[in-house]
Motif scaffolding. Structure first.
Motif, short mmCIF file in Angstrom:
data_model
loop_
_atom_site.label_atom_id
_atom_site.label_comp_id
_atom_site.label_asym_id
_atom_site.label_seq_id
_atom_site.Cartn_x
_atom_site.Cartn_y
_atom_site.Cartn_z
N GLY A 19 0.80 -1.21 0.00
CA GLY A 19 0.00 0.00 0.00
C GLY A 19 0.83 1.26 0.00
N SER A 20 0.13 2.39 0.12
CA SER A 20 0.78 3.70 0.06
C SER A 20 0.31 4.59 1.20
CB SER A 20 0.46 4.39 -1.26
OG SER A 20 0.93 3.66 -2.36
N LEU A 21 1.16 5.51 1.58
CA LEU A 21 0.82 6.57 2.53
C LEU A 21 1.54 7.83 2.09
CD1 LEU A 21 1.15 4.96 6.10
CD2 LEU A 21 -0.95 5.78 5.03
N ARG A 22 0.96 8.98 2.44
CA ARG A 22 1.65 10.24 2.23
C ARG A 22 1.79 10.94 3.56
NH1 ARG A 22 0.37 15.71 -1.28
NH2 ARG A 22 -1.18 16.03 0.36
N LEU A 23 3.01 11.16 3.97
CA LEU A 23 3.28 11.89 5.19
C LEU A 23 3.41 13.38 4.88
CD1 LEU A 23 5.95 9.60 6.89
CD2 LEU A 23 3.45 9.45 6.97
N SER A 24 2.97 14.19 5.82
CA SER A 24 3.13 15.63 5.70
C SER A 24 3.88 16.15 6.92
CB SER A 24 1.76 16.32 5.64
OG SER A 24 1.02 15.90 4.52
N CYS A 25 4.61 17.21 6.71
CA CYS A 25 5.32 17.87 7.80
C CYS A 25 5.06 19.37 7.65
CB CYS A 25 6.80 17.57 7.73
SG CYS A 25 7.80 18.48 8.92
N ALA A 26 4.25 19.90 8.54
CA ALA A 26 3.91 21.32 8.51
C ALA A 26 4.87 22.09 9.39
CB ALA A 26 2.48 21.51 8.98
N ALA A 27 5.39 23.17 8.85
CA ALA A 27 6.37 23.98 9.57
C ALA A 27 5.81 25.35 9.90
CB ALA A 27 7.63 24.13 8.73
N SER A 28 6.17 25.81 11.07
CA SER A 28 5.83 27.18 11.43
C SER A 28 7.02 28.08 11.13
CB SER A 28 5.49 27.27 12.92
OG SER A 28 6.66 26.96 13.69
N GLY A 29 6.78 29.37 11.07
CA GLY A 29 7.89 30.27 10.85
C GLY A 29 7.89 30.80 9.43
N ARG A 30 8.32 32.03 9.29
CA ARG A 30 8.29 32.67 7.98
C ARG A 30 9.47 32.29 7.11
NH1 ARG A 30 7.97 38.73 9.94
NH2 ARG A 30 9.44 37.83 11.44
N THR A 31 10.45 31.59 7.69
CA THR A 31 11.66 31.31 6.93
C THR A 31 11.72 29.87 6.44
OG1 THR A 31 12.84 30.80 8.98
CG2 THR A 31 12.96 33.07 8.14
N PHE A 32 10.57 29.19 6.40
CA PHE A 32 10.55 27.78 5.98
C PHE A 32 11.24 27.60 4.64
CE2 PHE A 32 9.15 23.53 5.43
CZ PHE A 32 8.71 23.41 4.11
N SER A 33 10.99 28.51 3.72
CA SER A 33 11.51 28.34 2.37
C SER A 33 13.02 28.44 2.30
CB SER A 33 10.88 29.37 1.43
OG SER A 33 11.19 30.67 1.87
N SER A 34 13.67 28.87 3.37
CA SER A 34 15.13 28.95 3.35
C SER A 34 15.79 27.71 3.93
CB SER A 34 15.59 30.19 4.13
OG SER A 34 15.29 30.06 5.51
N TYR A 35 15.00 26.75 4.39
CA TYR A 35 15.54 25.56 5.04
C TYR A 35 15.50 24.35 4.12
CZ TYR A 35 15.74 27.72 9.64
OH TYR A 35 16.06 28.52 10.69
N ALA A 36 16.57 23.57 4.15
CA ALA A 36 16.52 22.23 3.60
C ALA A 36 15.71 21.35 4.55
CB ALA A 36 17.93 21.67 3.44
N MET A 37 15.04 20.36 3.99
CA MET A 37 14.17 19.50 4.79
C MET A 37 14.53 18.05 4.54
SD MET A 37 12.22 21.63 6.39
CE MET A 37 11.01 20.47 7.05
N GLY A 38 14.25 17.23 5.53
CA GLY A 38 14.55 15.81 5.36
C GLY A 38 13.56 14.94 6.12
N TRP A 39 13.55 13.68 5.73
CA TRP A 39 12.76 12.67 6.42
C TRP A 39 13.69 11.58 6.95
CZ3 TRP A 39 7.74 12.95 7.76
CH2 TRP A 39 6.92 13.86 7.10
N PHE A 40 13.38 11.12 8.14
CA PHE A 40 14.11 10.06 8.79
C PHE A 40 13.11 9.08 9.39
CE2 PHE A 40 18.36 12.07 8.98
CZ PHE A 40 18.02 13.34 8.59
N ARG A 41 13.62 7.92 9.79
CA ARG A 41 12.74 7.00 10.50
C ARG A 41 13.55 6.22 11.53
NH1 ARG A 41 11.46 2.69 5.61
NH2 ARG A 41 13.52 1.66 5.57
N GLN A 42 12.84 5.74 12.53
CA GLN A 42 13.46 4.91 13.56
C GLN A 42 12.60 3.68 13.78
OE1 GLN A 42 14.43 6.90 17.23
NE2 GLN A 42 15.89 5.30 17.78
N PRO A 43 13.04 2.54 13.25
CA PRO A 43 12.30 1.29 13.48
C PRO A 43 12.42 0.87 14.94
CG PRO A 43 13.76 1.13 11.58
CD PRO A 43 14.16 2.35 12.34
#
Length: 123
Positions: free
Chosen positions: A16-40
């Motif tokens: 199957g499939s899922l879509r995760l979202s990560c909502a950020a606060s702050g006006r400078t979001f567009s200046s940040y690199a973003m990443g996804w991690f996981r911990q089994p």
């Protein structure tokens, strides 16, 4: 300062499939690199994917390449992780992270982290 909140996790069957979202606060979001991690369960946190501030470059771990897709919408202050062809070994808590430098995201994590969202893949 950036605050991150993940959502979209849940229980899904293998394949199957899922879509995760990560909502950020702050006006400078567009200046940040973003990443996804996981911990089994019982394991260390691992890098999955990263995206530059513009969205122009993306990076993936070999374990998810071809199955997961990272994207971002700077107008919505949100980064996404589309996960397809899920496997039981994808079961983990998934986290998003933010940092000013893409290299930091890729190799060391980030300055800011969300609280995580649980993904469980049943066989």
């Amino acid at each position: 300062q950036v605050q991150l909140v993940e959502s979209g996790g849940g229980l899904v069957q293998a394949g199957g499939s899922l879509r995760l979202s990560c909502a950020a606060s702050g006006r400078t979001f567009s200046s940040y690199a973003m990443g996804w991690f996981r911990q089994p369960p019982g394991k260390e946190r691992e890098f999955l994917s990263a995206i530059t501030w513009s969205g122009g470059s993306t990076y993936y771990a070999d374990s998810v390449k071809g199955r997961f897709t990272i994207s971002r919408d700077n107008a919505k202050n949100t980064v996404y992780l589309q996960m397809n062809s899920l496997k039981p070994e994808d079961t983990a808590v998934y986290y998003c992270a933010a940092d000013q430098f893409i290299a930091t995201i890729r190799w060391a994590g980030g300055d800011y982290w969300g609280q995580g969202t649980q993904v469980t893949v049943s066989s």
